[in-house]
Design a protein around this motif. Structure first.
Motif, mmCIF file in Angstrom:
data_model
loop_
_atom_site.group_PDB
_atom_site.id
_atom_site.type_symbol
_atom_site.label_atom_id
_atom_site.label_comp_id
_atom_site.label_asym_id
_atom_site.label_seq_id
_atom_site.Cartn_x
_atom_site.Cartn_y
_atom_site.Cartn_z
ATOM 1 N N ARG A 1 43.246 37.085 32.917
ATOM 2 C CA ARG A 1 42.381 37.879 32.057
ATOM 3 C C ARG A 1 43.039 38.095 30.703
ATOM 4 O O ARG A 1 44.233 38.380 30.605
ATOM 5 N N CYS B 1 36.167 34.631 38.947
ATOM 6 C CA CYS B 1 37.225 33.892 38.249
ATOM 7 C C CYS B 1 38.528 33.912 39.032
ATOM 8 O O CYS B 1 39.241 32.901 39.106
ATOM 9 N N LYS B 2 38.854 35.040 39.625
ATOM 10 C CA LYS B 2 40.095 35.131 40.389
ATOM 11 C C LYS B 2 40.077 34.174 41.580
ATOM 12 O O LYS B 2 41.102 33.593 41.938
ATOM 13 N N ASN C 1 38.309 40.970 27.314
ATOM 14 C CA ASN C 1 37.030 40.878 28.015
ATOM 15 C C ASN C 1 36.706 39.464 28.481
ATOM 16 O O ASN C 1 35.552 39.170 28.808
ATOM 17 N N TYR C 2 37.714 38.576 28.500
ATOM 18 C CA TYR C 2 37.490 37.181 28.878
ATOM 19 C C TYR C 2 38.514 36.751 29.923
ATOM 20 O O TYR C 2 39.618 37.301 30.008
ATOM 21 N N TRP C 3 38.120 35.753 30.703
ATOM 22 C CA TRP C 3 39.051 35.059 31.596
ATOM 23 C C TRP C 3 39.402 33.737 30.922
ATOM 24 O O TRP C 3 38.520 32.980 30.536
ATOM 25 N N GLU D 1 34.788 38.837 37.091
ATOM 26 C CA GLU D 1 36.246 38.745 37.210
ATOM 27 C C GLU D 1 36.663 38.333 38.613
ATOM 28 O O GLU D 1 37.586 37.521 38.789
ATOM 29 N N LEU E 1 33.529 38.269 30.775
ATOM 30 C CA LEU E 1 33.609 39.117 31.960
ATOM 31 C C LEU E 1 32.654 40.299 31.924
ATOM 32 O O LEU E 1 32.401 40.922 32.952
#
Length: 347
Positions: free
Chosen positions: A30, A21-22, A33-35, A18, A52
């Motif tokens: 988000r 991804c950020k 449980n996924y980005w 995570e 994630l």
């Protein structure tokens, strides 16, 4: 020190999926449980999903783009979001994120990547970098250009903004990322052959405080960064800022920045071109480019007219003397028919 391979790096990144991804896919958000984001190049949207957490379907960090079928791991995310080409550069960026010590040994190209890395400095690498950029409106590129007095930004589709463009002064220097103005270099058919990067300060107020503020890559000779559609009249010069400064006062005239005096002297001509304005820099190299380009143009029946700045180049003129003085200075150098055709549009 033992060499950490691509698999080890991807696993370590997956433990902080995570956070990765950020940082590198900030246009997404988000969802459970996924980005979710548009694609691996950080385009806004919802077609790409990054896992994630470890699940029965696979480990954290694996992603799939439902729209294109692309898939990969978080190393691919770093590579594509930053426009990095060589895996050694991707690995170094990953280590910086993970705060791992540098690896003195070269890294192999990872076979699991969905796309084959382009050779460093190649035209394909340039095309990939350009594809990673966003339009300049509302970005640091617009702020940078406006800070240099350049406000006529129509027809600037070949300029883009990259928020974290990879920078290394030489092959032994440390890896850094800076915001950058990325210019697409194209041939006469508008095919991208190269790219030019101008690294910027974090607030867009000036160029970045680094040793080498500009770099080009790809196939540049004869090609240029083009503004506006080609026609029978063209203004061609060296630097992007100088060409855009002259274009401030003749916004309907197509223009091209060849990026150096040597490349300006070799710029290719469209078949329809009948009159060429040489937006020269006021130095010995500029004199040479003007003379060579004038001779080449005249040899194929193209009228060549030099546009000369008062100082070093037209952007220096614009920032020193202001808009009215530069407009008057350019007006008297244009053919009378082009004053009526192009400059009156700026009134």
């Amino acid at each position: 020190m033992a060499r950490r391979d691509a698999s080890d790096l991807a696993t370590r990144l997956g433990r902080q999926a995570e956070a990765v991804c950020k940082r590198y896919l900030g246009a997404g958000r988000r969802q459970g449980n996924y980005w979710q984001v548009g694609d691996v190049r950080n385009t806004p949207g919802k077609s790409m999903f990054v896992r994630l957490k470890d699940t029965a379907k696979g480990p954290a960090g694996k992603w799939t783009d439902a729209a294109t079928g692309e898939h990969g791991d978080l190393l691919d995310v770093i590579r594509e979001s930053l426009g990095l080409i060589d895996f050694a550069d991707v690995a170094e960026e990953a280590r910086m994120f993970l705060s791992m010590p540098p690896d003195p040994e070269p890294q192999p190209q990872p076979k699991q990547h969905a796309r084959t890395p382009a050779p460093s400095g190649s035209a394909e690498a340039a095309r990939r970098l350009v594809a990673m950029c966003q339009p300049i409106g509302g970005t640091l590129v617009e702020a940078y250009l406006r800070g240099r007095g350049i406000t006529a930004l129509h027809g600037c589709g070949n300029l883009g903004f990259h928020p974290r463009c990879y920078y290394r002064p030489d092959e032994h220097g440390p890896t850094e990322t800076w915001p950058a103005m990325v210019a697409a270099v194209t041939d006469l058919s508008d095919r991208i052959t190269g790219a030019h990067r101008t690294w910027l300060a974090p607030d867009g107020s000036d160029k970045a405080p680094i040793d080498i503020q500009r770099k080009a890559m790809g196939d540049l000779l004869g090609h240029a960064v083009r503004f506006g559609l080609s026609g029978d009249v063209l203004a061609a010069g060296e630097g992007i800022e100088s060409v855009l400064s002259a274009r401030e006062f003749m916004p309907g005239m197509p223009a091209a920045a060849a990026l150096s005096a040597a490349h300006l002297a070799a710029i290719q001509f469209h078949d329809a071109l009948r009159r060429l304005y040489v937006v020269r820099d006021n130095d010995r190299a500029g004199d040479g480019a003007r003379n060579t380009l004038t001779e080449r143009a005249n040899a194929v029946g193209i009228e060549a007219i030099a546009l000369s700045p008062m100082l070093g180049d037209f952007n220096e003129d614009l920032r020193t003397y202001g808009r009215d003085a530069l407009m008057a200075h350019i007006r008297v150098q244009l053919a009378p028919q082009d004053v009526a055709r192009f400059m009156l549009l700026a009134a």
